[in-house]
Design a protein around this motif. Structure first.
Motif, PDB file in Angstrom:
ATOM      1  N   LEU A 175      31.756  41.156  58.405  1.00 29.48           N
ATOM      2  CA  LEU A 175      31.676  40.095  59.413  1.00 29.48           C
ATOM      3  C   LEU A 175      30.239  40.033  59.889  1.00 29.48           C
ATOM      4  O   LEU A 175      29.717  40.992  60.451  1.00 29.48           O
ATOM      5  CB  LEU A 175      32.611  40.392  60.590  1.00 29.48           C
ATOM      6  CG  LEU A 175      32.586  39.406  61.751  1.00 29.48           C
ATOM      7  CD1 LEU A 175      33.056  38.026  61.302  1.00 29.48           C
ATOM      8  CD2 LEU A 175      33.458  39.915  62.897  1.00 29.48           C
ATOM      9  N   GLN A 176      29.597  38.941  59.593  1.00 28.14           N
ATOM     10  CA  GLN A 176      28.253  38.701  60.096  1.00 28.14           C
ATOM     11  C   GLN A 176      28.239  37.251  60.541  1.00 28.14           C
ATOM     12  O   GLN A 176      28.845  36.924  61.534  1.00 28.14           O
ATOM     13  CB  GLN A 176      27.186  39.010  59.043  1.00 28.14           C
ATOM     14  CG  GLN A 176      25.819  39.169  59.644  1.00 28.14           C
ATOM     15  CD  GLN A 176      24.856  39.849  58.688  1.00 28.14           C
ATOM     16  OE1 GLN A 176      25.187  40.262  57.593  1.00 28.14           O
ATOM     17  NE2 GLN A 176      23.619  39.958  59.123  1.00 28.14           N
ATOM     18  N   SER A 177      27.629  36.368  59.790  1.00 28.91           N
ATOM     19  CA  SER A 177      27.727  34.962  60.163  1.00 28.91           C
ATOM     20  C   SER A 177      29.001  34.348  59.588  1.00 28.91           C
ATOM     21  O   SER A 177      29.390  33.250  59.975  1.00 28.91           O
ATOM     22  CB  SER A 177      26.496  34.190  59.691  1.00 28.91           C
ATOM     23  OG  SER A 177      26.382  34.280  58.282  1.00 28.91           O
ATOM     24  N   ASP A 178      29.654  35.021  58.670  1.00 26.96           N
ATOM     25  CA  ASP A 178      30.941  34.642  58.099  1.00 26.96           C
ATOM     26  C   ASP A 178      31.836  35.868  58.068  1.00 26.96           C
ATOM     27  O   ASP A 178      31.365  37.000  58.173  1.00 26.96           O
ATOM     28  CB  ASP A 178      30.778  34.117  56.666  1.00 26.96           C
ATOM     29  CG  ASP A 178      30.254  32.698  56.627  1.00 26.96           C
ATOM     30  OD1 ASP A 178      30.972  31.801  57.107  1.00 26.96           O
ATOM     31  OD2 ASP A 178      29.136  32.493  56.116  1.00 26.96           O
ATOM     32  N   SER A 179      33.124  35.617  57.906  1.00 26.69           N
ATOM     33  CA  SER A 179      34.104  36.687  57.747  1.00 26.69           C
ATOM     34  C   SER A 179      34.558  36.673  56.289  1.00 26.69           C
ATOM     35  O   SER A 179      34.817  35.602  55.740  1.00 26.69           O
ATOM     36  CB  SER A 179      35.295  36.424  58.679  1.00 26.69           C
ATOM     37  OG  SER A 179      36.362  37.299  58.405  1.00 26.69           O
ATOM     38  N   TRP A 180      34.639  37.842  55.668  1.00 29.37           N
ATOM     39  CA  TRP A 180      35.087  37.882  54.278  1.00 29.37           C
ATOM     40  C   TRP A 180      35.884  39.144  53.995  1.00 29.37           C
ATOM     41  O   TRP A 180      35.689  40.172  54.626  1.00 29.37           O
ATOM     42  CB  TRP A 180      33.918  37.772  53.302  1.00 29.37           C
ATOM     43  CG  TRP A 180      32.917  38.887  53.412  1.00 29.37           C
ATOM     44  CD1 TRP A 180      31.821  38.917  54.218  1.00 29.37           C
ATOM     45  CD2 TRP A 180      32.936  40.138  52.730  1.00 29.37           C
ATOM     46  NE1 TRP A 180      31.155  40.114  54.068  1.00 29.37           N
ATOM     47  CE2 TRP A 180      31.814  40.890  53.149  1.00 29.37           C
ATOM     48  CE3 TRP A 180      33.789  40.723  51.795  1.00 29.37           C
ATOM     49  CZ2 TRP A 180      31.531  42.167  52.679  1.00 29.37           C
ATOM     50  CZ3 TRP A 180      33.513  41.997  51.319  1.00 29.37           C
ATOM     51  CH2 TRP A 180      32.377  42.696  51.758  1.00 29.37           C
ATOM     52  N   PHE A 181      36.798  39.010  53.046  1.00 31.79           N
ATOM     53  CA  PHE A 181      37.617  40.112  52.562  1.00 31.79           C
ATOM     54  C   PHE A 181      37.723  39.985  51.052  1.00 31.79           C
ATOM     55  O   PHE A 181      37.887  38.879  50.537  1.00 31.79           O
ATOM     56  CB  PHE A 181      39.042  40.056  53.142  1.00 31.79           C
ATOM     57  CG  PHE A 181      39.083  40.157  54.632  1.00 31.79           C
ATOM     58  CD1 PHE A 181      39.181  41.388  55.249  1.00 31.79           C
ATOM     59  CD2 PHE A 181      39.011  39.020  55.417  1.00 31.79           C
ATOM     60  CE1 PHE A 181      39.213  41.491  56.630  1.00 31.79           C
ATOM     61  CE2 PHE A 181      39.034  39.113  56.797  1.00 31.79           C
ATOM     62  CZ  PHE A 181      39.135  40.351  57.405  1.00 31.79           C
ATOM     63  N   TRP A 182      37.626  41.108  50.375  1.00 29.76           N
ATOM     64  CA  TRP A 182      37.899  41.174  48.942  1.00 29.76           C
ATOM     65  C   TRP A 182      39.063  42.125  48.759  1.00 29.76           C
ATOM     66  O   TRP A 182      39.009  43.275  49.182  1.00 29.76           O
ATOM     67  CB  TRP A 182      36.705  41.698  48.168  1.00 29.76           C
ATOM     68  CG  TRP A 182      35.535  40.772  48.111  1.00 29.76           C
ATOM     69  CD1 TRP A 182      35.490  39.440  48.416  1.00 29.76           C
ATOM     70  CD2 TRP A 182      34.206  41.129  47.722  1.00 29.76           C
ATOM     71  NE1 TRP A 182      34.224  38.955  48.245  1.00 29.76           N
ATOM     72  CE2 TRP A 182      33.409  39.973  47.811  1.00 29.76           C
ATOM     73  CE3 TRP A 182      33.622  42.312  47.297  1.00 29.76           C
ATOM     74  CZ2 TRP A 182      32.063  39.968  47.504  1.00 29.76           C
ATOM     75  CZ3 TRP A 182      32.278  42.308  46.991  1.00 29.76           C
ATOM     76  CH2 TRP A 182      31.513  41.138  47.079  1.00 29.76           C
ATOM     77  N   ILE A 183      40.108  41.631  48.116  1.00 23.71           N
ATOM     78  CA  ILE A 183      41.286  42.451  47.816  1.00 23.71           C
ATOM     79  C   ILE A 183      41.376  42.541  46.296  1.00 23.71           C
ATOM     80  O   ILE A 183      41.476  41.517  45.620  1.00 23.71           O
ATOM     81  CB  ILE A 183      42.565  41.800  48.381  1.00 23.71           C
ATOM     82  CG1 ILE A 183      42.424  41.562  49.873  1.00 23.71           C
ATOM     83  CG2 ILE A 183      43.782  42.666  48.067  1.00 23.71           C
ATOM     84  CD1 ILE A 183      43.442  40.604  50.430  1.00 23.71           C
ATOM     85  N   THR A 184      41.343  43.745  45.780  1.00 26.68           N
ATOM     86  CA  THR A 184      41.445  43.945  44.334  1.00 26.68           C
ATOM     87  C   THR A 184      42.846  44.425  44.007  1.00 26.68           C
ATOM     88  O   THR A 184      43.303  45.446  44.515  1.00 26.68           O
ATOM     89  CB  THR A 184      40.395  44.960  43.847  1.00 26.68           C
ATOM     90  OG1 THR A 184      39.092  44.483  44.234  1.00 26.68           O
ATOM     91  CG2 THR A 184      40.448  45.117  42.343  1.00 26.68           C
ATOM     92  N   ILE A 185      43.519  43.644  43.159  1.00 28.00           N
ATOM     93  CA  ILE A 185      44.887  43.947  42.737  1.00 28.00           C
ATOM     94  C   ILE A 185      44.894  43.986  41.220  1.00 28.00           C
ATOM     95  O   ILE A 185      44.578  42.978  40.575  1.00 28.00           O
ATOM     96  CB  ILE A 185      45.883  42.885  43.249  1.00 28.00           C
ATOM     97  CG1 ILE A 185      45.838  42.800  44.766  1.00 28.00           C
ATOM     98  CG2 ILE A 185      47.296  43.179  42.742  1.00 28.00           C
ATOM     99  CD1 ILE A 185      46.611  41.632  45.347  1.00 28.00           C
ATOM    100  N   ASP A 186      45.221  45.133  40.650  1.00 33.83           N
ATOM    101  CA  ASP A 186      45.255  45.293  39.193  1.00 33.83           C
ATOM    102  C   ASP A 186      43.956  44.809  38.534  1.00 33.83           C
ATOM    103  O   ASP A 186      43.974  44.134  37.508  1.00 33.83           O
ATOM    104  CB  ASP A 186      46.460  44.558  38.592  1.00 33.83           C
ATOM    105  CG  ASP A 186      47.788  45.117  39.081  1.00 33.83           C
ATOM    106  OD1 ASP A 186      47.853  46.340  39.364  1.00 33.83           O
ATOM    107  OD2 ASP A 186      48.753  44.341  39.201  1.00 33.83           O
TER     108      ASP A 186
END
Length: 97
Positions: A34-45
Motif C-alpha cells: 500500500l503506497q499510492s495504490d493498494s495491491w495484492f498478489w495471490i499465487t495459486i498453483d
C-alpha cells in the motif's frame, strides 16, 4: 484481464488492511503493498491473481488468463464483499461480425 471489481463505500486505503487480513486467512501465497495504490498478489498453483487499484479507485480482480484460480478468489471475495463481475472479453485478435 479484469474479471471483477469490489464494491465498497470507503476509500481503497481504508479497505486494504481488512482485505489483507481476509486473504491471509484463506491463501498461503499472498503478497501485498500500500503506497499510492493498494495491491495484492495471490499465487495459486503457480498462477497469479492480482487485486489492485492501479486502474480504478476500487480493487479489481485480474489475471493473465481465466481459470479455477480466478474463480477460487472470486468465490472467496463474494462471501464478504459485493462484487461486480465483468463479462468475459474476447481474446485479442478475435473479431466478431
Amino acid at each position: 484481464m479484469i474479471f471483477a471489481e469490489l464494491e465498497y463505500q470507503e476509500d481503497y486505503w481504508d479497505v486494504h488492511e481488512e482485505l489483507k487480513n481476509y486473504l491471509l486467512q484463506h491463501f498461503e501465497g499472498v503478497e501485498s503493498g500500500l503506497q499510492s495504490d493498494s495491491w495484492f498478489w495471490i499465487t495459486i498453483d503457480g498462477v497469479r491473481v492480482s487485486l489492485d487499484t492501479f486502474s480504478s479507485m476500487k480493487h479489481q480482480i485480474k489475471s493473465d488468463k481465466p481459470g479455477p484460480h480466478v474463480q477460487q478468489v472470486l468465490d472467496l471475495l463474494e462471501r464478504r464483499f459485493r462484487i461486480t463481475i465483468y463479462a468475459p472479453s474476447e481474446p485479442e485478435g478475435h473479431e466478431s461480425f
